[in-house]
Write a protein that holds these residues in place. Structure first.
Motif, mmCIF file in Angstrom:
data_model
loop_
_atom_site.group_PDB
_atom_site.id
_atom_site.type_symbol
_atom_site.label_atom_id
_atom_site.label_comp_id
_atom_site.label_asym_id
_atom_site.label_seq_id
_atom_site.Cartn_x
_atom_site.Cartn_y
_atom_site.Cartn_z
ATOM 1 N N PRO A 139 0.823 -1.215 0.000
ATOM 2 C CA PRO A 139 0.000 0.000 0.000
ATOM 3 C C PRO A 139 0.856 1.264 0.000
ATOM 4 O O PRO A 139 1.836 1.365 0.751
ATOM 5 N N LYS A 140 0.520 2.186 -0.874
ATOM 6 C CA LYS A 140 1.144 3.502 -0.994
ATOM 7 C C LYS A 140 2.575 3.454 -1.534
ATOM 8 O O LYS A 140 3.256 4.475 -1.554
ATOM 9 N N GLU A 141 3.040 2.281 -1.980
ATOM 10 C CA GLU A 141 4.434 2.155 -2.391
ATOM 11 C C GLU A 141 4.528 1.547 -3.790
ATOM 12 O O GLU A 141 4.758 0.342 -3.948
ATOM 13 N N PRO A 142 4.334 2.362 -4.830
ATOM 14 C CA PRO A 142 4.425 1.839 -6.202
ATOM 15 C C PRO A 142 5.829 1.369 -6.532
ATOM 16 O O PRO A 142 6.811 1.750 -5.880
ATOM 17 N N LEU A 143 5.923 0.552 -7.573
ATOM 18 C CA LEU A 143 7.208 0.000 -8.007
ATOM 19 C C LEU A 143 7.737 0.669 -9.266
ATOM 20 O O LEU A 143 8.929 0.583 -9.561
ATOM 21 N N ALA A 144 6.863 1.300 -10.028
ATOM 22 C CA ALA A 144 7.263 1.971 -11.280
ATOM 23 C C ALA A 144 6.473 3.268 -11.398
ATOM 24 O O ALA A 144 5.300 3.345 -10.996
ATOM 25 N N LEU A 145 7.117 4.282 -11.962
ATOM 26 C CA LEU A 145 6.519 5.613 -12.015
ATOM 27 C C LEU A 145 6.763 6.240 -13.386
ATOM 28 O O LEU A 145 7.887 6.207 -13.904
ATOM 29 N N VAL A 146 5.699 6.806 -13.960
ATOM 30 C CA VAL A 146 5.800 7.579 -15.202
ATOM 31 C C VAL A 146 5.348 9.001 -14.902
ATOM 32 O O VAL A 146 4.201 9.217 -14.485
ATOM 33 N N LEU A 147 6.230 9.963 -15.083
ATOM 34 C CA LEU A 147 5.897 11.377 -14.887
ATOM 35 C C LEU A 147 5.660 12.032 -16.228
ATOM 36 O O LEU A 147 6.480 11.907 -17.143
ATOM 37 N N ALA A 195 -6.984 6.538 -2.436
ATOM 38 C CA ALA A 195 -7.530 5.210 -2.147
ATOM 39 C C ALA A 195 -6.913 4.153 -3.070
ATOM 40 O O ALA A 195 -6.608 3.036 -2.637
ATOM 41 N N ALA A 196 -6.727 4.509 -4.347
ATOM 42 C CA ALA A 196 -6.123 3.573 -5.301
ATOM 43 C C ALA A 196 -4.697 3.228 -4.895
ATOM 44 O O ALA A 196 -4.253 2.071 -5.010
ATOM 45 N N LEU A 197 -3.978 4.209 -4.366
ATOM 46 C CA LEU A 197 -2.608 3.952 -3.911
ATOM 47 C C LEU A 197 -2.605 3.117 -2.638
ATOM 48 O O LEU A 197 -1.724 2.267 -2.444
ATOM 49 N N ARG A 198 -3.579 3.342 -1.755
ATOM 50 C CA ARG A 198 -3.672 2.538 -0.524
ATOM 51 C C ARG A 198 -3.954 1.077 -0.843
ATOM 52 O O ARG A 198 -3.450 0.176 -0.169
ATOM 53 N N GLU A 199 -4.757 0.839 -1.863
ATOM 54 C CA GLU A 199 -5.081 -0.532 -2.254
ATOM 55 C C GLU A 199 -3.889 -1.237 -2.895
ATOM 56 O O GLU A 199 -3.845 -2.456 -2.957
ATOM 57 N N GLY A 200 -2.952 -0.432 -3.379
ATOM 58 C CA GLY A 200 -1.756 -0.994 -3.994
ATOM 59 C C GLY A 200 -1.781 -0.838 -5.501
ATOM 60 O O GLY A 200 -2.725 -1.285 -6.161
ATOM 61 N N ALA A 201 -0.771 -0.189 -6.049
ATOM 62 C CA ALA A 201 -0.635 -0.028 -7.497
ATOM 63 C C ALA A 201 0.840 -0.214 -7.837
ATOM 64 O O ALA A 201 1.685 0.520 -7.317
ATOM 65 N N GLU A 202 1.117 -1.192 -8.695
ATOM 66 C CA GLU A 202 2.507 -1.426 -9.079
ATOM 67 C C GLU A 202 3.036 -0.283 -9.943
ATOM 68 O O GLU A 202 4.209 0.080 -9.869
ATOM 69 N N VAL A 203 2.164 0.286 -10.795
ATOM 70 C CA VAL A 203 2.571 1.331 -11.732
ATOM 71 C C VAL A 203 1.720 2.573 -11.503
ATOM 72 O O VAL A 203 0.488 2.487 -11.418
ATOM 73 N N VAL A 204 2.365 3.720 -11.408
ATOM 74 C CA VAL A 204 1.660 4.996 -11.264
ATOM 75 C C VAL A 204 2.062 5.917 -12.412
ATOM 76 O O VAL A 204 3.255 6.091 -12.692
ATOM 77 N N ARG A 242 0.276 16.859 -8.721
ATOM 78 C CA ARG A 242 -0.610 16.009 -7.921
ATOM 79 C C ARG A 242 0.177 14.959 -7.154
ATOM 80 O O ARG A 242 -0.147 14.651 -6.004
ATOM 81 N N LEU A 243 1.208 14.386 -7.762
ATOM 82 C CA LEU A 243 2.008 13.411 -7.032
ATOM 83 C C LEU A 243 2.686 14.066 -5.833
ATOM 84 O O LEU A 243 2.740 13.477 -4.745
ATOM 85 N N HIS A 244 3.176 15.289 -6.017
ATOM 86 C CA HIS A 244 3.776 16.025 -4.902
ATOM 87 C C HIS A 244 2.759 16.208 -3.772
ATOM 88 O O HIS A 244 3.095 16.036 -2.590
ATOM 89 N N ASP A 245 1.516 16.552 -4.132
ATOM 90 C CA ASP A 245 0.469 16.730 -3.118
ATOM 91 C C ASP A 245 0.230 15.436 -2.337
ATOM 92 O O ASP A 245 0.085 15.460 -1.104
ATOM 93 N N GLY A 271 0.237 10.109 1.382
ATOM 94 C CA GLY A 271 -0.553 9.127 0.643
ATOM 95 C C GLY A 271 0.260 8.323 -0.346
ATOM 96 O O GLY A 271 -0.271 7.401 -0.987
ATOM 97 N N CYS A 272 1.555 8.644 -0.490
ATOM 98 C CA CYS A 272 2.399 7.910 -1.426
ATOM 99 C C CYS A 272 3.847 7.996 -0.963
ATOM 100 O O CYS A 272 4.302 9.052 -0.512
ATOM 101 N N ARG A 273 4.551 6.862 -1.079
ATOM 102 C CA ARG A 273 5.983 6.816 -0.766
ATOM 103 C C ARG A 273 6.706 6.225 -1.982
ATOM 104 O O ARG A 273 6.239 5.251 -2.569
#
Length: 474
Positions: free
Chosen positions: A108-116, A155-164, A170-173, A179-181
């Motif tokens: 939860p709150k800890e994605p593995l891949a990020l696209v900015l 909520a989507a990040l709390r449920e767990g998302a491998e890719v964001v 918004r990510l900074h917020d 809500g995200c690490r």
């Protein structure tokens, strides 16, 4: 301090220490000249699950940027890619990122891949493009953008998302809200990095990059690479594989560029006739006010037009783009918010109603057409007094346009743009205003005319005299 040791200058061949204004790095990038489209994606090492989705969508042959970059992306190497918009960059970084993330599960709150990405539209577009492949690999993908419910995104990040897929703001917020690490992010992609810098996101981007895993993979893709992007490359990419496989946006040989010199009062009618053509057209103006005024006028003239700018809510913007893609809306009137990342299939005409004042803006506006190898036309409307500046902007962008003096109703206008008279049947019940007056709103500010003030004073005086006569009669 950055989160990883900076790359050495020598590791990115040809990056100059200082860049002149609009000194694009296109001519300085190490070009992978040996890269050729592979026979199939299977030859590049793409997993079977992704191959099935590619086959279902009828995608069989990699684009050049995909053939060049995917082997490095799959191998976990840092990648620096330059390919014009519409060249297939999303799958070039996305398939490698998804393949390397498959089989892992995010906490939860800890994605593995990020696209900015710089804009909401591009974030949603990237998310939609990658979702079928993510689902095939059992990966959860979340899109994080402004203008939408931050609660649902959290909520989507709390449920767990491998890719964001996210915009920096918004990510900074969400990070500020706890809500995200980002400490578990192993793969980070910057798409359209130069626009993120141009929009002032550089501090947030670097702050985000400092929080992801320092030993992770970084991929930076853009249509142009200059200015602050060079600093990002130095600080965050280690010995990247560098690929430049397409001309910059707008420089494609499949785009015709026209500069139409119009008479001031006639620009109103010229714009309307172009918008009334058969087929879709994207019209760019400088201001939100101008976009709204022109949209109202076009709809009053019988043209199925809609506005797109930052003043519209995200649901409105999403709905407008969907209607434009399906053809329900045929004239999309927009500010530069639509100049980056927006992909519309078979869009063959771009009109700069307000001429672009920056070469990069021109190139990215033009890049909305002739996508994926198709052809298109970009037209700029300019008054005689604007001709020199508009020509200089195009010259700085490496463009030599065909210059034509034009009037509404002329055969040349129809030949170049497909223009035709509008139906004149209002779509919203309000007829258009007087066609014989200049259209104000094309990047201009309406100011009251002296004659109008005198008319108002005369009307007030006449009303006072009438009231006096009534009182005397009483």
């Amino acid at each position: 301090m950055t989160g990883r040791p900076p790359a050495s200058r020598a590791s990115v061949a040809g990056f100059p220490p200082r860049l002149p204004r609009f000194g694009l790095l296109e001519g300085r990038l190490s070009v992978n000249a040996s890269a050729r489209p592979a026979v199939s994606f299977a030859d590049l090492g793409v997993p079977a699950g992704i191959l099935r989705v590619l086959d279902e969508q009828g995608i069989t042959t990699p684009f050049p940027v995909q053939a060049a970059a995917l082997p490095n992306a799959l191998a976990g190497r840092d990648v620096l890619g330059r390919g014009r918009t519409g060249s297939g960059k999303t799958l070039a970084f996305g398939l490698g990122m998804l393949a390397r993330t498959a089989g892992r599960r995010a906490q939860p709150k800890e994605p593995l891949a990020l696209v900015l990405v710089p804009t909401r539209e591009l974030a949603q577009q990237v998310g939609e493009a990658l979702t079928p492949y993510a689902q095939a690999l059992g990966l959860r993908l979340a899109t994080v953008v402004g203008g939408m419910s931050v609660g649902r995104q959290a909520a989507a990040l709390r449920e767990g998302a491998e890719v964001v897929v996210a915009t920096p703001g918004r990510l900074h917020d969400l990070i500020e809200r706890k809500g995200c690490r980002l400490g578990q992010v192993r793969i980070t992609v910057l798409d359209e990095a130069d626009q993120m810098c141009d929009l002032g996101f550089l501090p947030q981007v670097t702050e985000i990059l400092d929080q992801v895993r320092p030993d992770g993979q970084r991929m930076l893709f853009s249509a142009t690479l200059d200015r602050d992007v060079d600093q990002l490359v130095q600080d965050y990419l280690r010995d990247p594989a560098v690929h430049s496989v397409d001309p910059p946006a707008g420089e494609s040989a499949t785009i015709e560029h026209h500069l139409l010199i119009v008479h001031g009062p006639d620009r109103y009618a010229v714009t309307t006739e172009i918008a009334a053509r058969d087929g879709r057209v994207l019209l760019f103006l400088d201001t939100k006010h101008g976009v709204d005024l022109l949209t109202r006028h076009l709809r009053a003239s019988g043209v199925a037009a809609a506005a797109l700018h930052s003043g519209r809510s995200q649901p409105q913007r999403t709905r407008t783009l969907a209607q434009f893609r399906t053809g329900e809306i045929t004239a999309l009137v927009a500010t530069n918010v639509a100049a980056r990342g927006l992909h519309i299939d078979d869009l063959d005409l771009i009109v700069n109603v307000d001429p672009a004042t920056d070469p990069k803006d021109y190139l990215h506006r033009a890049g909305r057409t002739a996508r994926a190898g198709r052809s298109g036309t970009t037209v700029t409307l300019a008054l005689s007094a604007q001709r020199r500046e508009a020509t200089q902007v195009m010259t700085d962008a490496g463009i030599t346009p065909t210059v034509t003096k034009i009037r509404s109703g002329e055969a040349a206008l129809t030949r170049i743009t497909g223009a035709k008279p509008p139906t004149g049947k209002p779509l919203d019940g309000t007829p258009p205003k007087n066609h014989n007056t200049p259209f104000r709103g094309l990047g201009t500010t309406k100011t009251p005319r002296p004659s109008s003030r005198k008319s108002n004073e005369a009307a007030k005086l006449a009303e006072a005299r009438r009231a006096a006569r009534v009182r005397r009669g009483n």
